[in-house]
Design a protein around this motif. Structure first.
Motif, PDB file in Angstrom:
ATOM      1  N   THR A 174       0.941  -1.246   0.051  1.00 35.53           N
ATOM      2  CA  THR A 174       0.089   0.204   0.117  1.00 35.53           C
ATOM      3  C   THR A 174       0.942   1.290   0.015  1.00 35.53           C
ATOM      4  OG1 THR A 174      -0.149   0.027   2.480  1.00 35.53           O
ATOM      5  CG2 THR A 174      -1.782  -1.135   1.268  1.00 35.53           C
ATOM      6  N   ASN A 175       2.060   1.323   0.299  1.00 34.66           N
ATOM      7  CA  ASN A 175       3.020   2.348   0.286  1.00 34.66           C
ATOM      8  C   ASN A 175       4.294   2.041   0.142  1.00 34.66           C
ATOM      9  OD1 ASN A 175       3.972   1.319   2.947  1.00 34.66           O
ATOM     10  ND2 ASN A 175       2.124   2.433   3.957  1.00 34.66           N
ATOM     11  N   GLU A 176       5.217   3.112   0.258  1.00 29.96           N
ATOM     12  CA  GLU A 176       6.669   2.946   0.148  1.00 29.96           C
ATOM     13  C   GLU A 176       7.232   2.101   1.075  1.00 29.96           C
ATOM     14  OE1 GLU A 176       8.499   6.529  -0.764  1.00 29.96           O
ATOM     15  OE2 GLU A 176       7.258   7.000  -2.696  1.00 29.96           O
ATOM     16  N   ASP A 177       6.865   2.038   2.307  1.00 32.89           N
ATOM     17  CA  ASP A 177       7.304   1.191   3.518  1.00 32.89           C
ATOM     18  C   ASP A 177       6.720  -0.320   3.413  1.00 32.89           C
ATOM     19  OD1 ASP A 177       8.573   3.446   4.405  1.00 32.89           O
ATOM     20  OD2 ASP A 177       6.645   4.019   5.507  1.00 32.89           O
ATOM     21  N   TYR A 178       6.272  -0.593   2.411  1.00 34.36           N
ATOM     22  CA  TYR A 178       5.671  -2.043   1.968  1.00 34.36           C
ATOM     23  C   TYR A 178       5.046  -2.570   3.114  1.00 34.36           C
ATOM     24  CZ  TYR A 178       7.746  -3.302  -2.439  1.00 34.36           C
ATOM     25  OH  TYR A 178       7.668  -3.176  -3.863  1.00 34.36           O
ATOM     26  N   ASP A 179       3.948  -1.894   3.589  1.00 38.31           N
ATOM     27  CA  ASP A 179       2.871  -2.292   4.402  1.00 38.31           C
ATOM     28  C   ASP A 179       1.799  -3.159   3.483  1.00 38.31           C
ATOM     29  OD1 ASP A 179       3.761  -1.156   6.540  1.00 38.31           O
ATOM     30  OD2 ASP A 179       2.712   0.899   6.391  1.00 38.31           O
ATOM     31  N   TYR A 180       1.404  -4.367   3.850  1.00 38.03           N
ATOM     32  CA  TYR A 180       0.556  -5.149   2.938  1.00 38.03           C
ATOM     33  C   TYR A 180      -0.887  -4.920   3.329  1.00 38.03           C
ATOM     34  CZ  TYR A 180       4.954  -7.875   2.200  1.00 38.03           C
ATOM     35  OH  TYR A 180       6.155  -8.259   1.891  1.00 38.03           O
ATOM     36  N   ARG A 181      -1.476  -5.336   1.837  1.00 36.54           N
ATOM     37  CA  ARG A 181      -3.087  -5.350   2.030  1.00 36.54           C
ATOM     38  C   ARG A 181      -3.353  -6.745   1.391  1.00 36.54           C
ATOM     39  NH1 ARG A 181      -3.680  -2.173  -2.158  1.00 36.54           N
ATOM     40  NH2 ARG A 181      -3.990  -3.736  -3.787  1.00 36.54           N
ATOM     41  N   PHE A 182      -4.500  -6.999   2.027  1.00 35.02           N
ATOM     42  CA  PHE A 182      -4.935  -8.646   1.795  1.00 35.02           C
ATOM     43  C   PHE A 182      -6.185  -8.580   1.283  1.00 35.02           C
ATOM     44  CE2 PHE A 182      -1.228  -9.078   4.559  1.00 35.02           C
ATOM     45  CZ  PHE A 182      -0.625 -10.006   4.255  1.00 35.02           C
ATOM     46  N   GLU A 183      -6.733  -9.291   0.442  1.00 29.36           N
ATOM     47  CA  GLU A 183      -8.170  -9.379  -0.154  1.00 29.36           C
ATOM     48  C   GLU A 183      -8.418 -10.662  -0.648  1.00 29.36           C
ATOM     49  OE1 GLU A 183      -8.718  -6.247  -2.757  1.00 29.36           O
ATOM     50  OE2 GLU A 183      -7.385  -7.036  -4.256  1.00 29.36           O
ATOM     51  N   LYS A 184      -9.613 -11.068  -0.725  1.00 31.28           N
ATOM     52  CA  LYS A 184     -10.221 -12.513  -1.355  1.00 31.28           C
ATOM     53  C   LYS A 184     -10.259 -12.087  -2.729  1.00 31.28           C
ATOM     54  CE  LYS A 184     -11.581 -14.709   2.820  1.00 31.28           C
ATOM     55  NZ  LYS A 184     -12.559 -15.238   3.561  1.00 31.28           N
ATOM     56  N   ASP A 185      -9.780 -12.877  -3.699  1.00 30.71           N
ATOM     57  CA  ASP A 185     -10.460 -12.748  -5.331  1.00 30.71           C
ATOM     58  C   ASP A 185     -10.031 -13.982  -5.913  1.00 30.71           C
ATOM     59  OD1 ASP A 185      -7.566 -12.957  -5.718  1.00 30.71           O
ATOM     60  OD2 ASP A 185      -7.371 -10.887  -6.417  1.00 30.71           O
ATOM     61  N   LYS A 186     -10.233 -13.989  -7.074  1.00 29.72           N
ATOM     62  CA  LYS A 186     -10.402 -15.384  -7.734  1.00 29.72           C
ATOM     63  C   LYS A 186      -8.739 -16.059  -7.698  1.00 29.72           C
ATOM     64  CE  LYS A 186     -14.042 -14.122 -11.325  1.00 29.72           C
ATOM     65  NZ  LYS A 186     -14.426 -14.155 -12.582  1.00 29.72           N
ATOM     66  N   GLN A 187      -7.910 -15.282  -7.853  1.00 30.85           N
ATOM     67  CA  GLN A 187      -6.560 -15.841  -7.728  1.00 30.85           C
ATOM     68  C   GLN A 187      -6.287 -16.663  -6.527  1.00 30.85           C
ATOM     69  OE1 GLN A 187      -3.136 -13.384  -8.481  1.00 30.85           O
ATOM     70  NE2 GLN A 187      -3.936 -12.771 -10.762  1.00 30.85           N
ATOM     71  N   ALA A 188      -7.047 -16.354  -5.434  1.00 33.02           N
ATOM     72  CA  ALA A 188      -6.866 -17.062  -4.115  1.00 33.02           C
ATOM     73  C   ALA A 188      -7.278 -18.355  -4.378  1.00 33.02           C
ATOM     74  CB  ALA A 188      -7.553 -16.262  -3.253  1.00 33.02           C
ATOM     75  N   GLY A 189      -8.416 -18.622  -5.298  1.00 27.85           N
ATOM     76  CA  GLY A 189      -8.873 -19.791  -5.671  1.00 27.85           C
ATOM     77  C   GLY A 189      -7.902 -20.885  -6.340  1.00 27.85           C
ATOM     78  N   TRP A 190      -6.621 -20.337  -6.486  1.00 24.00           N
ATOM     79  CA  TRP A 190      -5.571 -21.288  -6.961  1.00 24.00           C
ATOM     80  C   TRP A 190      -4.998 -22.252  -5.816  1.00 24.00           C
ATOM     81  CZ3 TRP A 190      -1.629 -17.855 -10.164  1.00 24.00           C
ATOM     82  CH2 TRP A 190      -2.485 -17.078 -11.375  1.00 24.00           C
ATOM     83  N   VAL A 191      -5.297 -21.937  -4.732  1.00 18.51           N
ATOM     84  CA  VAL A 191      -4.837 -22.826  -3.555  1.00 18.51           C
ATOM     85  C   VAL A 191      -5.920 -23.693  -2.838  1.00 18.51           C
ATOM     86  CG1 VAL A 191      -3.717 -22.546  -1.148  1.00 18.51           C
ATOM     87  CG2 VAL A 191      -2.941 -20.747  -2.944  1.00 18.51           C
ATOM     88  N   ASN A 192      -5.403 -24.962  -2.744  1.00 20.86           N
ATOM     89  CA  ASN A 192      -6.257 -25.835  -2.181  1.00 20.86           C
ATOM     90  C   ASN A 192      -5.580 -26.391  -1.006  1.00 20.86           C
ATOM     91  OD1 ASN A 192      -9.110 -26.191  -3.502  1.00 20.86           O
ATOM     92  ND2 ASN A 192      -7.465 -25.972  -5.167  1.00 20.86           N
ATOM     93  N   TYR A 193      -6.144 -26.798   0.107  1.00 19.30           N
ATOM     94  CA  TYR A 193      -5.555 -27.560   1.335  1.00 19.30           C
ATOM     95  C   TYR A 193      -5.853 -28.765   1.434  1.00 19.30           C
ATOM     96  CZ  TYR A 193      -4.308 -22.722   2.783  1.00 19.30           C
ATOM     97  OH  TYR A 193      -3.449 -21.557   2.959  1.00 19.30           O
ATOM     98  N   GLU A 194      -5.113 -29.717   1.725  1.00 21.58           N
ATOM     99  CA  GLU A 194      -5.663 -31.158   1.950  1.00 21.58           C
ATOM    100  C   GLU A 194      -6.629 -31.107   3.314  1.00 21.58           C
ATOM    101  OE1 GLU A 194      -2.972 -35.191   1.783  1.00 21.58           O
ATOM    102  OE2 GLU A 194      -2.698 -34.044   3.815  1.00 21.58           O
ATOM    103  N   LYS A 195      -6.143 -30.420   3.907  1.00 21.50           N
ATOM    104  CA  LYS A 195      -7.023 -30.368   5.369  1.00 21.50           C
ATOM    105  C   LYS A 195      -7.167 -28.657   5.479  1.00 21.50           C
ATOM    106  CE  LYS A 195      -5.876 -34.601   7.557  1.00 21.50           C
ATOM    107  NZ  LYS A 195      -5.115 -35.003   8.714  1.00 21.50           N
ATOM    108  N   PRO A 196      -8.356 -28.360   5.256  1.00 20.40           N
ATOM    109  CA  PRO A 196      -8.768 -26.764   5.612  1.00 20.40           C
ATOM    110  C   PRO A 196      -8.846 -26.337   7.037  1.00 20.40           C
ATOM    111  CG  PRO A 196     -10.643 -28.090   4.860  1.00 20.40           C
ATOM    112  CD  PRO A 196      -9.508 -28.833   4.763  1.00 20.40           C
ATOM    113  N   LYS A 197      -9.025 -27.438   7.895  1.00 20.21           N
ATOM    114  CA  LYS A 197      -8.973 -26.882   9.266  1.00 20.21           C
ATOM    115  C   LYS A 197      -8.302 -28.100  10.057  1.00 20.21           C
ATOM    116  CE  LYS A 197     -12.624 -25.258  10.994  1.00 20.21           C
ATOM    117  NZ  LYS A 197     -14.157 -25.086  11.475  1.00 20.21           N
TER     118      LYS A 197
END
Length: 247
Positions: free
Chosen positions: A57-80
Motif C-alpha cells: 500500500t505504500n513505500e514502506d511496504y505495508d501489506y493489503r490482503f483481499e479475497k479474489d479469484k486468484q486466491a482460488g488457485w490454492v487448495n488445502y488437504e485439510k482446511p481445518k
C-alpha cells in the motif's frame, strides 16, 4: 507475520514457516507444497486455513490482503486442523495455475487463523492470523525492470553511523530481488568498508529502504558509493560525498 491485532493470550501461540516462497510456474501447472504450523501456547487451538492475494500500500511496504479469484488457485488437504500445546504440524497444499493465466507476478498469502474469533471488552472482535507468502512468477511476456528513484545521503554527518535512504521503483510486470553493495571510501577512492543489502520489489511499486554504515574514527570528506541491481542483468552505480564532523 501478524495480520491482525491479537490478544496477549494468543499473541505468541501460532507461528508459520516458511514466511516466503518464490515460485516460477507456467499456466496449467499444479505444484504441491507444505507449510509448518506451531502452537507455542499452553492450550489446544483450532486453526482454519485459507488464501488471499496481497499487495503493498505504500513505500514502506505495508501489506493489503483481499479475497479474489486468484486466491482460488490454492487448495488445502485439510482446511481445518487441531494443534495441541507445543505441537508442530505439517500442512499440505497445492497451487493450480489455470490455463490462460496472464504472465507476470501473482501474489498469494497462505493464511492460518485461530478459531473462534476473540471478543474484547470494548465489543471489538479480533482474529489471530499468520501468513506464508507465495511470490509466483509466470514467465512469458513478463519483465523484470526497475529504476533508482533516489539515493539520499546527508551532506554533513556527525554521528558514528551514517544513515541514508534509497528508493527503488519496479516498473516491470513481475517481482525481482534487488541486491546492492554500499561502500564507504576516501576521496581518493580507497575502500574503507562495504556492506550488502537485498530486498524484494513487487511490480509497479516503489520501495523505500533505510540503511546505515559505520563511519571511521577520523573526520574528513568521504564518498558513499552504491551499486544497485535493478532487475535482470541491469544495475545502477551512484555516489555521494559526505563531510564527517564527529562531535
Amino acid at each position: 507475520i501478524m495480520l491482525a491485532v491479537s490478544t496477549p493470550a494468543h499473541a505468541a501461540s501460532l507461528s508459520i514457516t516458511p514466511l516466503r516462497t518464490e515460485l516460477s510456474l507456467v499456466a496449467g501447472q499444479t505444484i504441491n507444497g507444505t507449510v509448518k504450523l506451531r502452537n507455542s501456547g499452553r492450550e489446544s487451538i483450532t486453526v482454519a486455513l485459507s488464501a488471499e492475494t496481497f499487495a503493498v500500500t505504500n513505500e514502506d511496504y505495508d501489506y493489503r490482503f483481499e479475497k479474489d479469484k486468484q486466491a482460488g488457485w490454492v487448495n488445502y488437504e485439510k482446511p481445518k486442523i487441531e494443534l495441541q500445546p507445543r505441537e508442530l504440524q505439517e500442512v499440505k497444499y497445492s497451487v493450480a495455475v489455470p490455463v490462460g493465466a496472464e504472465p507476470g507476478g501473482h501474489y498469494i498469502a497462505l493464511i492460518a487463523a485461530i478459531q473462534p474469533a476473540t471478543a474484547q471488552p470494548d465489543g471489538v472482535t479480533t482474529i489471530d492470523r499468520v501468513a506464508s507468502l507465495l511470490y509466483i512468477d509466470l514467465p512469458g511476456e513478463s519483465t523484470k525492470q526497475g529504476s533508482l528513484v533516489s539515493f539520499d545521503v546527508p551532506v554533513i554527518a556527525v554521528s558514528a553511523r551514517l544513515n541514508f535512504v534509497t528508493q527503488l521503483r519496479n516498473t516491470g510486470s513481475t517481482h525481482f530481488r534487488s541486491n546492492a553493495i554500499y561502500s564507504l571510501k576516501t576521496v581518493r577512492g580507497k575502500l574503507i568498508k562495504d556492506q550488502t543489502s537485498s530486498q524484494l520489489l513487487l511490480p509497479q511499486s516503489i520501495r523505500r529502504s533505510k540503511n546505515s554504515i559505520a563511519m571511521p574514527y577520523w573526520p574528513g570528506i568521504y564518498t558513499v558509493q552504491a551499486k544497485i541491481g535493478l532487475g535482470g542483468n541491469s544495475s545502477r552505480q551512484v555516489s555521494r560525498q559526505v563531510i564527517y564532523l564527529p562531535v
